[in-house]
Scaffold this motif. Structure first.
Motif, PDB file in Angstrom:
ATOM      1  N   LYS A  41      51.261  43.688  56.016  1.00  5.97           N
ATOM      2  CA  LYS A  41      50.983  42.811  57.144  1.00  5.97           C
ATOM      3  C   LYS A  41      51.933  41.618  57.125  1.00  5.97           C
ATOM      4  CE  LYS A  41      47.131  44.983  58.492  1.00  5.97           C
ATOM      5  NZ  LYS A  41      46.880  45.524  59.840  1.00  5.97           N
ATOM      6  N   SER A  66      50.145  43.832  61.934  1.00  6.71           N
ATOM      7  CA  SER A  66      50.776  45.033  61.395  1.00  6.71           C
ATOM      8  C   SER A  66      52.286  44.979  61.560  1.00  6.71           C
ATOM      9  CB  SER A  66      50.217  46.277  62.101  1.00  6.71           C
ATOM     10  OG  SER A  66      50.923  47.425  61.686  1.00  6.71           O
ATOM     11  N   ASN A  68      54.039  47.646  61.621  1.00  9.52           N
ATOM     12  CA  ASN A  68      54.439  48.923  62.207  1.00  9.52           C
ATOM     13  C   ASN A  68      55.122  48.784  63.565  1.00  9.52           C
ATOM     14  OD1 ASN A  68      53.322  50.201  60.006  1.00  9.52           O
ATOM     15  ND2 ASN A  68      51.364  50.606  61.005  1.00  9.52           N
TER      16      ASN A  68
END
Length: 261
Positions: A41, A66, A68
């Protein structure tokens, strides 16, 4: 932490003026990206106040997000003192970049948010209007998409609008969650009620448990049950003390006035 993040996003989205899509302007700011509280994170700080010094709490903080959805850097890059990086967050509503230099395990530099006018056009066809660059930046942070908005419309959720789409997305209100209430005999809640229910973590399992004790709580009472921790164990404990004709309202009063202590 998630609720604090939601509050910041909603504040950003509600304090702006609306502009036509063709007038959407990029947003320039300062940015800092560091490690989040959990593995994988990050924390992101955006500050548009040029007079804000490093030791002041200015701008907007988005903690424990996140990694991602970002490209251009990794967590390991934050250990590369002096590295020049550009972190990029792409969404249907626009693109945010943070370009700078790593110092003391943080990427510090300049951010640029570029709104996507074609997204505004797609949302307009769905009936969502009143966008400006700030709101689109909020949409980008929480990843509000036109498909998501359309799915809520197809689920016949009343009251979905440009503003509360942000909170609906933050708290992961989806058609399945909305339709779980009619499946239990309730009228389907509108958008704002669904947000309130989801914020408090109201779920079908707990509703069934409280109903099994003979209660038929309203939607508002379901929220109160979560706020005041009216659990089956609590109800049993009050019954064992000899309390009769208990209602949700009475149980809430017991909690408020600490009569169970």
């Amino acid at each position: 932490m998630r609720i604090q993040f939601a509050t910041l996003i909603l504040a950003m989205a509600s304090t702006t003026l609306t502009l036509p899509a063709q007038s959407l302007a990029p947003i320039h700011a300062k940015c800092v990206i560091g490690r989040g509280e959990d593995a994988g994170k990050i924390s992101l700080h955006i500050n548009e106040d040029s007079d804000c010094s490093a030791d002041r709490h200015c701008g907007s903080n988005f903690s424990n997000e996140s990694l991602n959805r970002f490209t251009g850097f990794t967590i390991a890059d934050l250990d590369r003192e002096g590295a020049e990086l550009t972190a990029k967050l792409s969404a249907e509503s626009g693109t945010l970049t943070c370009t700078g230099i790593v110092h003391a395990n943080e990427l510090v530099g300049d951010s640029l948010f570029t709104p996507d006018a074609s997204f505004v056009d797609r949302m307009d066809k769905l009936g969502f209007r009143g966008f400006d660059s700030r709101k689109l930046e909020s949409y980008t942070f929480v990843n509000v998409t036109s498909d998501y908005a359309h799915s809520l419309q197809e689920a016949h959720i009343r009251g979905v609008n440009t503003d509360n789409l942000i909170a609906l997305r933050i708290f992961n209100v989806d058609p399945a969650y909305a339709q779980s209430f009619p499946s239990m005999g309730y009228e389907q809640p509108d958008a704002d009620k669904l947000i309130g229910l989801k914020v408090q973590g109201v779920n079908t399992d707990e509703v069934k448990q409280i109903r099994a004790l003979g209660f038929q709580p309203t939607l508002d009472e379901l929220i109160q049950i979560r706020i005041f921790k009216i659990t089956p164990e609590f109800v049993h404990r009050m019954q064992e003390r000899g309390l009769k004709n208990l209602t949700i309202a009475k149980l809430v009063q017991i909690r408020i006035f600490k009569l169970d202590e």
